[in-house]
Design a protein around this motif. Structure first.
Motif, PDB file in Angstrom:
ATOM      1  N   VAL A 268      10.903 -12.566  14.854  1.00 25.39           N
ATOM      2  CA  VAL A 268      11.333 -12.089  13.537  1.00 25.39           C
ATOM      3  C   VAL A 268      11.275 -10.570  13.571  1.00 25.39           C
ATOM      4  CG1 VAL A 268      10.910 -12.110  11.051  1.00 25.39           C
ATOM      5  CG2 VAL A 268      10.425 -14.161  12.421  1.00 25.39           C
ATOM      6  N   PHE A 269      12.434  -9.930  13.564  1.00 27.93           N
ATOM      7  CA  PHE A 269      12.514  -8.473  13.635  1.00 27.93           C
ATOM      8  C   PHE A 269      12.575  -7.917  12.208  1.00 27.93           C
ATOM      9  CE2 PHE A 269      14.008  -9.886  17.720  1.00 27.93           C
ATOM     10  CZ  PHE A 269      13.451  -8.972  18.609  1.00 27.93           C
ATOM     11  N   VAL A 270      11.633  -7.051  11.885  1.00 27.68           N
ATOM     12  CA  VAL A 270      11.598  -6.385  10.588  1.00 27.68           C
ATOM     13  C   VAL A 270      12.073  -4.954  10.805  1.00 27.68           C
ATOM     14  CG1 VAL A 270      10.167  -5.722   8.624  1.00 27.68           C
ATOM     15  CG2 VAL A 270       9.664  -7.842   9.876  1.00 27.68           C
ATOM     16  N   VAL A 271      13.210  -4.604  10.209  1.00 28.23           N
ATOM     17  CA  VAL A 271      13.816  -3.301  10.459  1.00 28.23           C
ATOM     18  C   VAL A 271      14.076  -2.571   9.139  1.00 28.23           C
ATOM     19  CG1 VAL A 271      14.906  -4.144  12.576  1.00 28.23           C
ATOM     20  CG2 VAL A 271      16.195  -4.174  10.430  1.00 28.23           C
ATOM     21  N   GLY A 272      14.420  -1.305   9.255  1.00 31.15           N
ATOM     22  CA  GLY A 272      14.717  -0.477   8.096  1.00 31.15           C
ATOM     23  C   GLY A 272      14.314   0.950   8.373  1.00 31.15           C
ATOM     24  N   MET A 273      14.330   1.771   7.371  1.00 25.95           N
ATOM     25  CA  MET A 273      13.804   3.125   7.503  1.00 25.95           C
ATOM     26  C   MET A 273      12.276   3.063   7.490  1.00 25.95           C
ATOM     27  SD  MET A 273      15.969   5.789   7.673  1.00 25.95           S
ATOM     28  CE  MET A 273      15.151   7.186   6.894  1.00 25.95           C
ATOM     29  N   HIS A 274      11.650   4.052   8.116  1.00 25.67           N
ATOM     30  CA  HIS A 274      10.211   4.212   7.906  1.00 25.67           C
ATOM     31  C   HIS A 274       9.945   4.358   6.413  1.00 25.67           C
ATOM     32  CE1 HIS A 274       9.018   4.665  12.108  1.00 25.67           C
ATOM     33  NE2 HIS A 274      10.071   5.447  12.292  1.00 25.67           N
ATOM     34  N   ARG A 275       8.809   3.827   5.978  1.00 27.61           N
ATOM     35  CA  ARG A 275       8.338   3.950   4.589  1.00 27.61           C
ATOM     36  C   ARG A 275       9.203   3.134   3.611  1.00 27.61           C
ATOM     37  NH1 ARG A 275       3.793   4.659   4.713  1.00 27.61           N
ATOM     38  NH2 ARG A 275       3.620   5.761   2.721  1.00 27.61           N
ATOM     39  N   ARG A 374      15.437 -13.896  13.946  1.00 31.07           N
ATOM     40  CA  ARG A 374      15.677 -13.644  12.535  1.00 31.07           C
ATOM     41  C   ARG A 374      15.484 -12.142  12.299  1.00 31.07           C
ATOM     42  NH1 ARG A 374      16.989 -18.077  13.580  1.00 31.07           N
ATOM     43  NH2 ARG A 374      16.553 -20.006  12.424  1.00 31.07           N
ATOM     44  N   VAL A 375      16.377 -11.547  11.540  1.00 38.63           N
ATOM     45  CA  VAL A 375      16.292 -10.119  11.242  1.00 38.63           C
ATOM     46  C   VAL A 375      16.103  -9.934   9.747  1.00 38.63           C
ATOM     47  CG1 VAL A 375      17.466  -7.889  11.322  1.00 38.63           C
ATOM     48  CG2 VAL A 375      17.705  -9.489  13.236  1.00 38.63           C
ATOM     49  N   LEU A 376      15.014  -9.279   9.381  1.00 38.77           N
ATOM     50  CA  LEU A 376      14.707  -8.973   7.989  1.00 38.77           C
ATOM     51  C   LEU A 376      14.861  -7.477   7.792  1.00 38.77           C
ATOM     52  CD1 LEU A 376      11.457 -11.146   7.618  1.00 38.77           C
ATOM     53  CD2 LEU A 376      13.831 -11.821   7.162  1.00 38.77           C
ATOM     54  N   HIS A 377      15.744  -7.090   6.896  1.00 39.75           N
ATOM     55  CA  HIS A 377      16.054  -5.678   6.675  1.00 39.75           C
ATOM     56  C   HIS A 377      15.470  -5.248   5.340  1.00 39.75           C
ATOM     57  CE1 HIS A 377      19.232  -2.569   5.269  1.00 39.75           C
ATOM     58  NE2 HIS A 377      18.236  -1.957   5.885  1.00 39.75           N
ATOM     59  N   MET A 378      14.466  -4.372   5.405  1.00 38.84           N
ATOM     60  CA  MET A 378      13.838  -3.856   4.186  1.00 38.84           C
ATOM     61  C   MET A 378      14.639  -2.677   3.646  1.00 38.84           C
ATOM     62  SD  MET A 378      11.211  -5.501   3.041  1.00 38.84           S
ATOM     63  CE  MET A 378      10.786  -4.248   1.844  1.00 38.84           C
ATOM     64  N   ARG A 379      14.970  -2.759   2.359  1.00 40.21           N
ATOM     65  CA  ARG A 379      15.669  -1.665   1.684  1.00 40.21           C
ATOM     66  C   ARG A 379      14.810  -1.194   0.512  1.00 40.21           C
ATOM     67  NH1 ARG A 379      21.595  -3.723   0.229  1.00 40.21           N
ATOM     68  NH2 ARG A 379      20.309  -4.971  -1.179  1.00 40.21           N
ATOM     69  N   ARG A 380      14.813   0.116   0.318  1.00 42.10           N
ATOM     70  CA  ARG A 380      14.057   0.706  -0.786  1.00 42.10           C
ATOM     71  C   ARG A 380      14.901   1.809  -1.400  1.00 42.10           C
ATOM     72  NH1 ARG A 380       8.232   3.840  -0.074  1.00 42.10           N
ATOM     73  NH2 ARG A 380       7.635   3.950  -2.279  1.00 42.10           N
ATOM     74  N   ASP A 381      14.642   2.149  -2.649  1.00 44.14           N
ATOM     75  CA  ASP A 381      15.369   3.221  -3.313  1.00 44.14           C
ATOM     76  C   ASP A 381      15.478   4.435  -2.389  1.00 44.14           C
ATOM     77  OD1 ASP A 381      16.224   4.664  -6.000  1.00 44.14           O
ATOM     78  OD2 ASP A 381      14.722   5.939  -5.028  1.00 44.14           O
TER      79      ASP A 381
END
Length: 514
Positions: A268-275, A374-381
């Motif tokens: 399970v790959f968790v990706v996105g920008m740092h923070r 599985r790829v989980l992409h975290m998005r934040r404001d």
């Protein structure tokens, strides 16, 4: 080598090994020189030969560990460590060993090396305490970490400034603001311009002032910290724009059949920008009894380097992307390398999380080589994400994060690349909104577990649980549980952050950012 004749040196060392095959010092040196020639595959093969030989000499074992780390071969690092009796080693060697093991999450081995080192050092020697404090923070023992850091900060040693910075991130720091600020400001006045000490101390002052609400002075300190850190880095925004463009121009790789080295572990790959909340998400999933939270590694980068026979000290570079585009790329080899890593790291669990945020750069390869992933992409404001990057002191992982213009440029490149991956691999990536996750953790957790193929489990709703290791900048926050109302920290600095907000807003078509 003194004559800068690398090719000649390699040939001579190979002749030596022809006479005495398996001579460990020569194998080590030849591997290093082959890597310098960008002969990655040959160099890795030799490094693995050293690991198989199980060098009993502590000095040679330490050299082998350093070499294997360059190939991100942590399983074999562990094997080398376990094959040596370290009890009679000099304390300085043991301190070096611990410093090599902690960054690759071999925490038990690092602690053992520290214990042995401390036993051989005179009373009052603070050199082990910086690493000791880091391990205590990773374990969630804030009180012990604070005590260790205070001793280093009060010692006047070369590590004092770093210890003061780490202290500024401990809970309850605002309450000790007057005393700590006076000490920090005195130390900053004496720090050399552009030095690491200036960076540590200015960030620490910003942390105290931000926590106490003195935002004007906090911004002044942050501006100084970012400027000093940026001076120490080599970063070219145009190079990264070209890199993003080259990734988007790559063809869609054919998927490797699941039967090729079939695995019992679902990565399970968790990706996105740092923070962006990646640590919170992994901490939640790590509560599930079927999940091993693997933290951050460069296993994917190492597999791609091996497949392309090119060493890059970065996650990607232009040469590596160019080789990825060649028709003979061996995705099967990448798959085998990643399966080997997940088998070792999963420790018998059915799922393994890998949360290096910058793996978003590798998604084209990951999704083709690992159809079960599985790829989980975290998005934040965007403003929350970017401001949090700006006020976080990274090592070298985010060189774009110390200048508003460069930060906005990188963020926009990341957004465009993620849209490209979605278009190329529809249905393979699950977007997770940070705010939605903290507002509705039950609903989002259920959605995430279903996407990953996990059985439902309430333990994922308790990231504040004891145990487990957290080794990112979010280590204090995630142990406090799922926290609401964390957005908008940038608003007191709105005037100073207008260049960042304007750049992000223009890219959003003039839409007002929250």
């Amino acid at each position: 080598m003194r004559a800068s004749d690398l090719a000649g040196a390699v040939a001579e060392m190979q002749q030596l090994l022809d006479v005495q095959p398996g001579f460990v010092p020569a194998v080590l040196q030849l591997s290093i020189w082959l890597l310098a020639q960008d002969r990655y595959r040959e160099a890795r093969l030799l490094a693995r030969q050293v690991a198989l030989s199980r060098p009993a000499s502590p000095e040679l074992a330490l050299q082998a560990i350093r070499l294997l780390r360059r190939f991100e071969d942590h399983e074999r690092v562990q094997q080398v460590v376990q094959g040596v009796d370290w009890r009679q080693c000099p304390p300085d060697l043991l301190l070096t060993l611990a410093g090599e093991l902690a960054p690759i999450a071999l925490y038990g081995e690092a602690r053992n090396a520290l214990i042995l080192a401390e036993a051989g050092l005179p009373a009052g020697d603070v050199r082990p305490l910086g690493l000791r404090a880091t391990l205590q923070m990773i374990d969630g023992d804030s009180a012990a970490a604070t005590a260790s850091l205070q001793r280093v900060a009060n010692s006047g040693s070369g590590d004092a400034a770093r210890a003061m910075w780490l202290l500024s991130m401990q809970s309850g720091m605002a309450a000790s603001r007057p005393a700590e600020l006076a000490r920090l400001e005195h130390a900053l006045h004496a720090a050399k311009a552009g030095s690491a000490d200036e960076v540590y101390l200015a960030y620490a002052i910003h942390n105290y002032l931000h926590a106490s609400g003195d935002h004007g002075a906090a911004w002044t300190a942050l501006e100084r910290a970012c400027k000093a850190k940026r001076m120490s880095l080599t970063y070219d925004p145009a190079t990264h724009r070209d890199l993003f463009g080259a990734l988007e121009a790559l063809p869609r790789f054919d998927e490797v059949p699941l039967a090729t080295g079939a695995s019992q572990v679902t990565p399970v790959f968790v990706v996105g920008m740092h923070r962006s909340g990646t640590t919170l998400l992994e901490r939640m999933l790590g509560g599930h009894p079927d999940v091993r939270d693997g933290g951050e590694s460069y296993a994917v980068s190492a597999a791609v380097r091996h497949a392309t026979d090119h060493y890059s000290p970065h996650v990607l570079d232009a040469e590596l992307v160019g080789r990825l585009g060649r028709s003979h790329l061996d995705l099967t080899g990448i798959r085998y390398d990643l399966l080997e890593y997940t088998r070792w790291q999963a420790r018998g669990r059915r799922f393994l999380t890998e949360k290096l945020p910058s793996n978003f750069l590798h998604l084209g390869v990951i999704l083709a080589a690992m159809p079960e992933a599985r790829v989980l992409h975290m998005r934040r404001d965007p403003m929350d994400t970017c401001f949090s990057n700006l006020r976080t002191l990274f090592s070298t992982a985010a060189p774009y994060s110390y200048d508003q213009s460069e930060l906005a440029d990188y963020f926009l490149g990341y957004q465009a690349l993620m849209k490209h991956w979605h278009d190329m691999w529809p249905g393979r990536i699950l977007d997770i909104d940070y705010q939605q996750l903290v507002d509705d953790p039950e609903g989002e957790a259920a959605r995430i577990m279903a996407f990953c193929g996990m059985d439902p489990h309430d333990a994922v709703l308790h990231p504040s649980r004891e145990g487990g290791a957290v080794a990112t900048a979010s280590l204090a926050d995630v142990r406090s549980g799922i926290q609401k109302n964390r957005g908008g920290a940038w608003r007191p600095y709105a005037a100073q952050l207008e260049p960042l907000r304007a750049a992000l807003s223009r890219a959003a078509g003039g839409a007002c950012l929250n």
